[in-house]
Design an enzyme around this catalytic site. Structure first.
Site, PDB file in Angstrom:
ATOM      1  N   CYS A 118     -44.604 -35.678   0.051  1.00  0.00           N
ATOM      2  CA  CYS A 118     -43.897 -34.435   0.613  1.00  0.00           C
ATOM      3  C   CYS A 118     -44.894 -33.132   1.329  1.00  0.00           C
ATOM      4  CB  CYS A 118     -43.375 -33.761  -0.673  1.00  0.00           C
ATOM      5  SG  CYS A 118     -42.205 -34.754  -1.264  1.00  0.00           S
ATOM      6  N   HIS A 264     -41.238 -26.558   1.194  1.00  0.00           N
ATOM      7  CA  HIS A 264     -40.793 -28.236   1.219  1.00  0.00           C
ATOM      8  C   HIS A 264     -39.528 -28.181   0.349  1.00  0.00           C
ATOM      9  CE1 HIS A 264     -39.939 -32.219   0.139  1.00  0.00           C
ATOM     10  NE2 HIS A 264     -40.683 -32.029  -0.965  1.00  0.00           N
ATOM     11  N   ASN A 294     -33.652 -33.909  -0.505  1.00  0.00           N
ATOM     12  CA  ASN A 294     -35.306 -33.690  -0.337  1.00  0.00           C
ATOM     13  C   ASN A 294     -35.701 -35.083   0.508  1.00  0.00           C
ATOM     14  OD1 ASN A 294     -38.020 -34.000  -0.357  1.00  0.00           O
ATOM     15  ND2 ASN A 294     -38.161 -33.916  -2.783  1.00  0.00           N
TER      16      ASN A 294
HETATM   17  N1  COA Z   1     -27.274 -36.556 -13.648  1.00  0.00           N
HETATM   18  C1  COA Z   1     -26.894 -36.318 -14.855  1.00  0.00           C
HETATM   19  N2  COA Z   1     -27.882 -35.934 -15.816  1.00  0.00           N
HETATM   20  C2  COA Z   1     -29.029 -36.399 -15.443  1.00  0.00           C
HETATM   21  C3  COA Z   1     -29.426 -36.708 -14.035  1.00  0.00           C
HETATM   22  C4  COA Z   1     -28.351 -37.086 -13.360  1.00  0.00           C
HETATM   23  N3  COA Z   1     -28.518 -37.160 -11.928  1.00  0.00           N
HETATM   24  N4  COA Z   1     -30.829 -36.947 -14.124  1.00  0.00           N
HETATM   25  C5  COA Z   1     -31.113 -36.558 -15.285  1.00  0.00           C
HETATM   26  N5  COA Z   1     -30.006 -36.197 -16.157  1.00  0.00           N
HETATM   27  C6  COA Z   1     -30.299 -35.929 -17.664  1.00  0.00           C
HETATM   28  C7  COA Z   1     -31.425 -36.296 -18.271  1.00  0.00           C
HETATM   29  O1  COA Z   1     -31.577 -37.487 -18.712  1.00  0.00           O
HETATM   30  C8  COA Z   1     -31.649 -35.232 -19.374  1.00  0.00           C
HETATM   31  O2  COA Z   1     -30.672 -35.807 -20.428  1.00  0.00           O
HETATM   32  P1  COA Z   1     -31.029 -35.337 -22.152  1.00  0.00           P
HETATM   33  O3  COA Z   1     -31.366 -34.214 -22.015  1.00  0.00           O
HETATM   34  O4  COA Z   1     -29.967 -36.077 -22.604  1.00  0.00           O
HETATM   35  O5  COA Z   1     -32.482 -36.224 -22.181  1.00  0.00           O
HETATM   36  C9  COA Z   1     -31.019 -34.035 -18.944  1.00  0.00           C
HETATM   37  O6  COA Z   1     -30.251 -34.478 -17.616  1.00  0.00           O
HETATM   38  C10 COA Z   1     -31.814 -32.883 -18.539  1.00  0.00           C
HETATM   39  O7  COA Z   1     -32.827 -33.437 -17.791  1.00  0.00           O
HETATM   40  P2  COA Z   1     -34.150 -32.346 -17.700  1.00  0.00           P
HETATM   41  O8  COA Z   1     -35.186 -33.282 -17.222  1.00  0.00           O
HETATM   42  O9  COA Z   1     -34.264 -31.516 -18.654  1.00  0.00           O
HETATM   43  O10 COA Z   1     -33.536 -31.566 -16.322  1.00  0.00           O
HETATM   44  P3  COA Z   1     -34.282 -30.625 -15.250  1.00  0.00           P
HETATM   45  O11 COA Z   1     -33.617 -29.505 -15.533  1.00  0.00           O
HETATM   46  O12 COA Z   1     -35.766 -30.534 -15.773  1.00  0.00           O
HETATM   47  O13 COA Z   1     -33.906 -30.963 -13.936  1.00  0.00           O
HETATM   48  C11 COA Z   1     -34.835 -32.273 -12.260  1.00  0.00           C
HETATM   49  C12 COA Z   1     -34.259 -32.327 -13.711  1.00  0.00           C
HETATM   50  C13 COA Z   1     -35.348 -33.714 -11.955  1.00  0.00           C
HETATM   51  C14 COA Z   1     -33.936 -31.692 -11.249  1.00  0.00           C
HETATM   52  C15 COA Z   1     -36.276 -31.403 -12.083  1.00  0.00           C
HETATM   53  O14 COA Z   1     -36.995 -31.707 -13.251  1.00  0.00           O
HETATM   54  C16 COA Z   1     -36.918 -31.469 -10.827  1.00  0.00           C
HETATM   55  O15 COA Z   1     -36.194 -30.721  -9.952  1.00  0.00           O
HETATM   56  N6  COA Z   1     -38.144 -31.817 -10.831  1.00  0.00           N
HETATM   57  C17 COA Z   1     -38.782 -31.728  -9.482  1.00  0.00           C
HETATM   58  C18 COA Z   1     -38.102 -32.908  -8.647  1.00  0.00           C
HETATM   59  C19 COA Z   1     -38.778 -32.961  -7.488  1.00  0.00           C
HETATM   60  O16 COA Z   1     -38.886 -31.900  -6.807  1.00  0.00           O
HETATM   61  N7  COA Z   1     -39.522 -34.074  -7.071  1.00  0.00           N
HETATM   62  C20 COA Z   1     -40.004 -34.307  -5.794  1.00  0.00           C
HETATM   63  C21 COA Z   1     -41.289 -33.402  -5.489  1.00  0.00           C
HETATM   64  S1  COA Z   1     -41.703 -33.485  -4.045  1.00  0.00           S
END
Ligand code: COA
Length: 337
Positions: A118, A264, A294
């Site tokens: 990224c 990004h 992304n």
């Molecule tokens: N649809 C529905 N539910 C989903 C899901 C999806 N696509 N993906 C994950 N979940 C669930 C999880 O399993 C979790 O369930 P649980 O509470 O029963 O365990 C719940 O949603 C919440 O997950 P959580 O990790 O607390 O969500 P979050 O608010 O942290 O958001 C991301 C998750 C991935 C969106 C967030 O962590 C994020 O954006 N991280 C950075 C990602 C990124 O930018 N990556 C590339 C970097 S360059």
């Protein structure tokens, strides 16, 4: 890496290309246990573009490059270096730089591939900038492109990753500004912390395994990208503002001097947190993740091209770029447009 010499690298043209097939959140609902609401709320993404079978990263890269070349109004034969950024090359090796060269019909110029995920665009910009400021090159084609969709886990197991990513490409043509004016790349700032490799990676295939391709790895989903979403989120929100502050400090500038921040596009919540961390008005932040997801290395040049073509970025504006991603790596660059 601050520009000490009078020559600065200017952006002579921008372009981007995304494949025509749009995949909405509702489309993903049919593949896995997810919802449009969850994806919108957690990431700000409404849709993304996916390639069709047989289309690779180099194909997207070439289209974006053609558009940047046309925008710059240059003869492609005058390009003397290609710098390409991607984590998803068409082949394990070689990289896409040489394919871009061949598909554009360019002569035997150098083609460097940069692999910083990224952060790839800013890392690649730093490389191109050094060649131009040193006088080694007069015209560099920088292209960043990704095809993520062909290797995402579209089952429930991979839903945290697969809803976030999209395919696309962005490119810029870079030239020296020798008129002594202030336009151009002011500086680039690169950072990394390799202690976080497993927090965002594609673990396999790895030549450390003999044989490299094992059925068990497939069954365990270890050929798919994986991340610790929370660790990525927290670090991204901290590191991107740090990088922008370092860039401003190195140039004796303040946050108020920034006209446009192009982070990004990892997650819209991250972009908003970065704006908040920097105390920069959200109107100054370029955000287009709603339409593209992304696109990894391509996200910044796609956003840059859209902002330029929309007339949002004007001559004299100060543009701050920042990125964070796998490695972890993070970076910032300042450009006087
Ligand atoms: N649809 C529905 N539910 C989903 C899901 C999806 N696509 N993906 C994950 N979940 C669930 C999880 O399993 C979790 O369930 P649980 O509470 O029963 O365990 C719940 O949603 C919440 O997950 P959580 O990790 O607390 O969500 P979050 O608010 O942290 O958001 C991301 C998750 C991935 C969106 C967030 O962590 C994020 O954006 N991280 C950075 C990602 C990124 O930018 N990556 C590339 C970097 S360059």
């Amino acid at each position: 890496m601050k520009a000490e010499m009078s020559t600065r690298t200017v952006v002579a043209g921008t372009g981007h290309y995304v494949p025509p097939r749009v995949v909405t959140n509702r489309d993903l609902e049919k593949l896995m246990d997810t919802s449009d609401e969850w994806i919108r709320e957690r990431s700000g993404i409404l849709e993304r573009h996916h390639v069709d079978d047989g289309v690779g990263t180099s194909d997207l890269a070439v289209e974006a490059a053609r558009r940047a070349i046309a925008d710059a109004g240059i003869d492609p034969a005058t390009i003397d270096l290609i710098v390409a950024a991607t984590l998803s090359p068409d082949h394990y090796f070689p990289g896409i730089g040489v394919q871009v060269q061949a598909k554009l019909g360019l002569g035997p110029i150098g083609a460097i591939d940069v692999r910083n995920q990224c952060s790839g665009f800013i890392y690649a910009l730093s490389v191109a900038d050094q060649y131009i400021r040193a006088g080694t090159c007069k015209r560099v084609l920088l292209v960043a492109a990704e095809v993520q969709s062909s290797n995402l886990d579209f089952s429930d197991r991979g839903r945290d990753m697969s809803v976030l990513f999209g395919d696309g490409a962005g490119a810029v043509v870079l030239e020296p500004n020798e008129d002594g004016g202030g336009r151009g790349v002011l500086s680039t700032h690169l950072f990394a912390d390799g202690n976080f490799v497993p927090q965002l990676w594609m673990e396999k295939p790895s030549p450390r395994d003999r044989p490299t391709f094992q059925t068990a790895f497939f069954d365990e989903g270890r050929f798919f990208p994986k991340m610790d979403g929370r660790q990525v989120f927290v670090n991204a929100c901290q590191r991107m503002p740090e990088a922008v502050r370092a860039a401003l400090a190195a140039n004796g500038l303040a946050i108020e001097d920034v006209d446009h921040l192009i982070p990004h596009q990892a997650n819209d919540r991250i972009s908003l947190m970065v704006a908040k961390g920097l105390r920069i008005p959200v109107e100054k932040v370029v955000r287009n993740i709603d339409r593209f997801g992304n696109t990894t290395a391509a996200s910044i040049p796609i956003a840059l091209d859209e902002a330029v073509k929309a007339g949002r970025i004007r001559p004299g504006d100060l543009v701050a770029l920042t990125a964070f991603g796998s490695g972890f790596t993070w970076a910032a660059a300042l450009i006087r447009w």
